[in-house]
Design a protein around this motif. Structure first.
Motif, PDB file in Angstrom:
ATOM      1  N   GLU A   1     -14.941   4.762 -10.288  1.00 19.76           N
ATOM      2  CA  GLU A   1     -16.431   4.735 -10.127  1.00 19.76           C
ATOM      3  C   GLU A   1     -16.991   4.041  -8.991  1.00 19.76           C
ATOM      4  O   GLU A   1     -17.660   3.105  -8.615  1.00 19.76           O
ATOM      5  N   PRO A   2     -16.444   4.650  -7.696  1.00 15.63           N
ATOM      6  CA  PRO A   2     -16.764   4.280  -6.264  1.00 15.63           C
ATOM      7  C   PRO A   2     -18.117   4.117  -5.890  1.00 15.63           C
ATOM      8  O   PRO A   2     -18.483   3.411  -4.919  1.00 15.63           O
ATOM      9  N   THR A   3     -18.998   4.919  -6.543  1.00  7.88           N
ATOM     10  CA  THR A   3     -20.543   5.067  -6.085  1.00  7.88           C
ATOM     11  C   THR A   3     -21.353   4.164  -7.115  1.00  7.88           C
ATOM     12  O   THR A   3     -22.551   4.258  -7.083  1.00  7.88           O
ATOM     13  N   GLY A   4     -20.761   3.715  -8.025  1.00 14.98           N
ATOM     14  CA  GLY A   4     -21.516   2.981  -9.148  1.00 14.98           C
ATOM     15  C   GLY A   4     -22.363   1.874  -8.732  1.00 14.98           C
ATOM     16  O   GLY A   4     -23.529   1.769  -9.380  1.00 14.98           O
ATOM     17  N   SER A   5     -22.351   1.286  -7.618  1.00 11.46           N
ATOM     18  CA  SER A   5     -22.744  -0.113  -7.091  1.00 11.46           C
ATOM     19  C   SER A   5     -23.647   0.496  -5.954  1.00 11.46           C
ATOM     20  O   SER A   5     -24.470  -0.382  -5.382  1.00 11.46           O
ATOM     21  N   LEU A   6     -23.873   1.794  -5.544  1.00 15.75           N
ATOM     22  CA  LEU A   6     -24.430   2.303  -4.298  1.00 15.75           C
ATOM     23  C   LEU A   6     -25.795   2.866  -4.636  1.00 15.75           C
ATOM     24  O   LEU A   6     -25.817   3.590  -5.769  1.00 15.75           O
ATOM     25  N   ASP A   7     -26.527   2.942  -3.829  1.00 17.72           N
ATOM     26  CA  ASP A   7     -27.904   3.527  -3.887  1.00 17.72           C
ATOM     27  C   ASP A   7     -27.648   5.224  -3.201  1.00 17.72           C
ATOM     28  O   ASP A   7     -26.409   5.254  -2.875  1.00 17.72           O
ATOM     29  N   SER A   8     -28.403   5.973  -3.767  1.00 16.00           N
ATOM     30  CA  SER A   8     -28.108   7.389  -3.366  1.00 16.00           C
ATOM     31  C   SER A   8     -27.706   7.794  -2.021  1.00 16.00           C
ATOM     32  O   SER A   8     -26.861   8.623  -1.638  1.00 16.00           O
ATOM     33  N   LYS A   9     -28.386   7.114  -0.922  1.00 14.57           N
ATOM     34  CA  LYS A   9     -27.993   7.506   0.448  1.00 14.57           C
ATOM     35  C   LYS A   9     -26.537   6.897   0.595  1.00 14.57           C
ATOM     36  O   LYS A   9     -25.833   7.896   1.331  1.00 14.57           O
ATOM     37  N   SER A  10     -26.223   5.834   0.333  1.00 12.97           N
ATOM     38  CA  SER A  10     -24.731   5.224   0.456  1.00 12.97           C
ATOM     39  C   SER A  10     -23.702   6.052  -0.392  1.00 12.97           C
ATOM     40  O   SER A  10     -22.646   6.382   0.303  1.00 12.97           O
ATOM     41  N   ALA A  11     -24.261   6.236  -1.525  1.00 11.30           N
ATOM     42  CA  ALA A  11     -23.229   6.994  -2.276  1.00 11.30           C
ATOM     43  C   ALA A  11     -22.818   8.674  -1.740  1.00 11.30           C
ATOM     44  O   ALA A  11     -21.866   8.810  -1.566  1.00 11.30           O
ATOM     45  N   THR A  12     -24.175   9.247  -1.247  1.00  6.25           N
ATOM     46  CA  THR A  12     -23.732  10.239  -0.315  1.00  6.25           C
ATOM     47  C   THR A  12     -22.897  10.250   0.677  1.00  6.25           C
ATOM     48  O   THR A  12     -22.027  11.017   1.010  1.00  6.25           O
ATOM     49  N   GLU A  13     -23.070   9.298   1.640  1.00  4.52           N
ATOM     50  CA  GLU A  13     -22.360   9.008   2.841  1.00  4.52           C
ATOM     51  C   GLU A  13     -20.736   8.922   2.322  1.00  4.52           C
ATOM     52  O   GLU A  13     -19.751   9.329   2.893  1.00  4.52           O
ATOM     53  N   LEU A  14     -20.608   7.926   1.316  1.00  9.47           N
ATOM     54  CA  LEU A  14     -19.128   7.600   0.914  1.00  9.47           C
ATOM     55  C   LEU A  14     -18.489   9.022   0.451  1.00  9.47           C
ATOM     56  O   LEU A  14     -17.417   9.256   0.823  1.00  9.47           O
ATOM     57  N   LEU A  15     -19.227   9.813  -0.343  1.00 11.87           N
ATOM     58  CA  LEU A  15     -18.416  10.973  -0.825  1.00 11.87           C
ATOM     59  C   LEU A  15     -18.441  12.044   0.302  1.00 11.87           C
ATOM     60  O   LEU A  15     -17.353  12.782   0.249  1.00 11.87           O
ATOM     61  N   GLN A  16     -19.307  11.944   1.200  1.00  9.46           N
ATOM     62  CA  GLN A  16     -18.969  13.157   2.534  1.00  9.46           C
ATOM     63  C   GLN A  16     -17.965  12.642   3.102  1.00  9.46           C
ATOM     64  O   GLN A  16     -16.836  13.608   3.576  1.00  9.46           O
ATOM     65  N   TYR A  17     -17.487  11.322   3.284  1.00  9.88           N
ATOM     66  CA  TYR A  17     -16.244  10.784   3.958  1.00  9.88           C
ATOM     67  C   TYR A  17     -14.920  11.076   3.175  1.00  9.88           C
ATOM     68  O   TYR A  17     -14.230  11.389   3.806  1.00  9.88           O
ATOM     69  N   LEU A  18     -15.226  10.858   1.756  1.00 11.00           N
ATOM     70  CA  LEU A  18     -13.946  11.192   0.989  1.00 11.00           C
ATOM     71  C   LEU A  18     -13.725  12.606   1.022  1.00 11.00           C
ATOM     72  O   LEU A  18     -12.470  13.005   1.260  1.00 11.00           O
ATOM     73  N   ALA A  19     -14.522  13.359   1.018  1.00  7.77           N
ATOM     74  CA  ALA A  19     -14.397  14.878   1.025  1.00  7.77           C
ATOM     75  C   ALA A  19     -13.866  15.257   1.958  1.00  7.77           C
ATOM     76  O   ALA A  19     -12.812  16.256   2.195  1.00  7.77           O
TER      77      ALA A  19
END
Length: 258
Positions: A170-188
């Protein structure tokens, strides 16, 4: 393509006798090198238990697990600790950063266990700080960071050892939508360009849409798989459809519950 992970007829029980709970029920599947795989399912389906036994945090009750060609279920603890250190990266929802250390120190510390030469440490630090946009944060401490920044540091820490596979809970579970999107883009990006294998547990269809394949589990068993073949938007709707099916309702019912 090299097989990075294989789960063979794995079960995990908690408790005993009348209080016995089977969290995983004879589950089997494979993950190839370079895949970005999501694990989804209803609450209590066994998602985190599956991640824990695959990442060596816990042991299965029955069955076998292979990572990077090594059967980890038979390794003694000392060998398992070494295997974990050299082959596995972890990204947790609660970051697990050391508050007394700066960002740079949190990242370098993980490499100290590998006893790398100083020039290699600096090379990796520079590479992943650029990859995850951390250069301006190196002298800050965790309490000076936003939630999104903390998770990017945690992701960099997981990747610094150049693991064979990264497990993300759940790496995006504590993040707001903008931060979650940024992290997911980095991981991808890291998954695509560095061919880093990632297995991510999530309950969120948007987060899961960044994966290449989703394994759905229910009652500790494999329920279905969805493989991305078109755009991320199309994949997102496939995931929503499967979530509706696994929840026992139709798509309109599922959307009404959101």
């Amino acid at each position: 393509m090299m097989r990075m992970a294989e789960v063979k007829q794995v079960s995990k029980n908690f408790g005993a006798r009348q209080n016995l709970v089977r969290a995983l029920n004879n589950i089997s599947f494979k993950i190839e090198r370079g895949e970005f795989v999501g694990v989804m399912g209803p609450s209590g389906a066994g998602k985190t238990t599956l991640l824990n036994v695959m990442s060596t945090i816990d042991q299965p009750t029955m069955g076998r697990i292979y990572l990077a060609g090594q059967e980890i279920t038979t390794l003694p603890e000392r060998d398992l600790a070494e295997f974990r250190r050299n082959n596995i990266g972890f990204i947790f929802q609660d970051f697990n950063l050391l508050p007394a250390l700066s960002v740079r120190e949190n990242l370098v510390m993980i490499l100290s266990m590998l006893r790398l030469p100083a020039d290699q440490v600096e090379q990796r630090l520079a590479y992943f700080s650029e990859r995850l946009n951390l250069a301006e944060l190196m002298s800050r401490y965790p309490n000076e960071l936003s939630m999104g920044q903390k998770q990017r540091v945690a992701a960099a820490r997981a990747l610094m050892t150049r693991p064979q596979i990264v497990f993300a809970d759940e790496p995006t579970g504590s993040l707001d939508s903008k931060s979650a999107t940024e992290l997911l883009q980095y991981l991808a990006t890291i998954n695509l360009e560095d061919e880093t294998t990632i297995m991510m547990v999530t309950h969120d269809a948007f987060t899961a849409s960044y994966c290449n394949r989703i394994i759905f589990i229910k009652d500790g068993a494999l329920y279905a798989e969805v493989v991305r073949s078109g755009s991320r938007r199309q994949f997102f709707h496939q995931i929503i459809d499967m979530q509706a099916a696994i929840g026992g309702g139709n798509l309109s019912d599922f959307k009404n519950r959101l």
